[in-house]
Design an enzyme around this catalytic site. Structure first.
Site, PDB file in Angstrom:
ATOM      1  CE  LYS A 125      -7.788   0.500  10.334  1.00 43.26           C
ATOM      2  NZ  LYS A 125      -6.701   0.178   9.404  1.00 43.26           N
TER       3      LYS A 125
ATOM      4  N   GLY B 296       0.856  -1.203   0.000  1.00 38.93           N
ATOM      5  CA  GLY B 296       0.000   0.000   0.000  1.00 38.93           C
ATOM      6  C   GLY B 296       0.881   1.239   0.000  1.00 38.93           C
TER       7      GLY B 296
ATOM      8  CE1 TYR C 156     -11.566   4.861  10.804  1.00 37.55           C
ATOM      9  CE2 TYR C 156     -10.972   3.597  12.749  1.00 37.55           C
ATOM     10  CZ  TYR C 156     -10.729   3.959  11.441  1.00 37.55           C
ATOM     11  OH  TYR C 156      -9.688   3.380  10.761  1.00 37.55           O
TER      12      TYR C 156
ATOM     13  CG  LEU D 274      -3.240  13.237   8.782  1.00 39.79           C
ATOM     14  CD1 LEU D 274      -1.836  12.751   8.483  1.00 39.79           C
ATOM     15  CD2 LEU D 274      -3.271  14.756   8.692  1.00 39.79           C
TER      16      LEU D 274
END
Ligand code: NAD
Length: 386
Positions: free
Chosen positions: A242, A47, A233, A271
């Site tokens: 996650k 990635g 999230y 970000l």
């Protein structure tokens, strides 16, 4: 041809080759300005073409002096449409790194597939021998399994629907968005795509092929965020993935720890990247956070975060981790003073005052820069080779 931004929702469907090169050049300049470290010298970045993965590759090369092999999934230009920004970023990175005497090769294909894992192993064997660091920075919308089954990741809550302020970036309107709750299948599919199963597959494949050096380090990236965004999230479908990613780091340590391999999860800052701008509610949080962190003088972008990972968290004697074993690059974002101000602004923010209370310009600057636009030293009226 002359390339202009064509924005569709949270995406820009064009990219400027020269602007993408400028984006990479600036990140390299920043990495070069950092103190050099004793770091791994042969690094595989899965990635590697945009966002955190690109910044990791640049840090590995320009802080650590590493040879890097990147894996990405990007589109070339067909002569009419531009390539994706990750494609141009990678071309630029390879050009800079090669000029600076560093090995930089990239494999463009589906990292989830066995073919790309095999090709990566062959390339490591022939070009590098072994790798001593593996950075796993995939952010993918879907994963195709060997038998053809496709898993799609979703950005939903778990439990009950969640309503919170959100921002329509097209119209600059603040409104209430409701995020629906996911089904069990949607949660499972998101874990398949964004959890740690594929990271584990990579580590198994690399280990089995004997292309991991003794004491190799592997790092994958995660996010937690403030309580405000927990429903979408941390407690949402992506948060479940996650959690699985972190459990996978523990499994890698259990399985390969004795042979010297160490796996870490680094929790990074929120970000603007191609992956994150797709998450509902979160972009408004970004714009508020940017405003506050810039005022405090501790705002960072991907390259500043990854440079801090290299210089302060990973290769500064011993890795710095929290009580659960995670590296925390979100420490400044989640500090009490920053979050108290975020919550204060959040309670007041409306369509009428968003330009004053949030860093709307900063959000868009990052957004356009990702696609190579709005750099003040690029002449966008000129023809460029796409
Ligand atoms: P990004 O969209 O900028 O980068 C994704 C990368 O994955 C690109 O290089 C892309 O080419 C590659 N990729 C996607 N699908 C692929 C596939 N099938 N095969 C090979 N390569 C593929 O995303 P990002 O925001 O830099 O995210 C990277 C990681 O960092 C993710 O795990 C994300 O959750 C995590 N993270 C992001 C943030 C944030 O706010 N952006 C914060 C903390 C952690």
């Amino acid at each position: 041809m002359v390339v202009e931004p064509k924005v569709k929702g949270f995406l820009c469907i064009t990219a400027h080759p020269e602007g993408c090169k400028e984006n990479v050049r600036r990140q390299i300049e920043y990495a070069k300005s950092q103190e050099k470290r004793e770091c791994p010298k042969k690094v595989l970045v899965i990635g590697s073409s945009t966002g955190y993965g690109l910044a990791s590759r640049i840090s590995a090369a320009y802080i650590g002096g590493a040879d890097t092999l990147g894996i990405m999934f990007e589109k070339e230009s067909n002569g009419k449409r531009t390539a994706t920004p990750g494609y141009y970023n990678t071309k630029a990175f390879e050009e800079f790194a090669t000029k600076d005497g560093l090995y930089a090769k990239t494999i463009n294909g589906d990292a989830f597939s066995k073919e790309i894992k095999d090709l990566t192993i062959e390339t490591i064997k022939s070009d590098l021998g072994k790798v001593d660091m593996v950075i796993y920075s995939l952010a993918a919308p879907r994963r195709t399994m060997a038998d053809g089954t496709v898993y799609q990741s979703t950005l939903k809550t778990t439990g009950k629907d969640f309503t919170e302020k959100s921002w329509n970036v097209d119209t600059n309107v603040v409104f209430e968005a409701t995020i629906p709750s996911a089904t069990e299948e949607e949660i499972e599919a998101t874990v398949k795509v964004m959890g740690g199963e594929d990271w584990m597959d990579w580590m198994d494949a690399l280990k089995e092929a004997d292309v991991l050096s003794d004491e190799a380090i592997t790092v994958a990236y995660s996010y937690i965020g403030p309580e405000l965004t927990y429903p979408v999230y941390n407690h949402g479908t992506i948060g479940m993935a996650k959690k699985h990613l972190f459990e996978s780091s523990q499994k890698i340590n259990e399985k390969y720890g004795e042979s010297g391999v160490k796996a870490y999860v680094s929790v990074n800052k929120a970000l603007v990247t191609q992956a994150s701008s797709a998450i509902p509610i979160v972009p408004l949080y970004f714009a508020v956070l940017y405003k506050i962190m810039k005022a405090h003088g501790n705002h960072e972008g991907c390259i500043e975060q990854m440079a801090r990972l290299y210089t302060e968290k990973l290769f500064n004697g011993a890795p710095v981790v929290d009580e659960t074993g995670k590296i925390r690059l979100d420490d400044w974002e989640l500090s009490e003073d920053i979050q108290a101000e975020v919550m204060d602004i959040w309670s007041k923010i409306t369509t009428e005052n968003i330009n004053e209370l949030a860093d709307v310009d900063g959000y868009f600057e990052d957004f356009y820069h990702m696609f190579g636009f709005k750099f003040d030293n690029i002449d966008y009226s000129k023809d460029v080779e796409i």
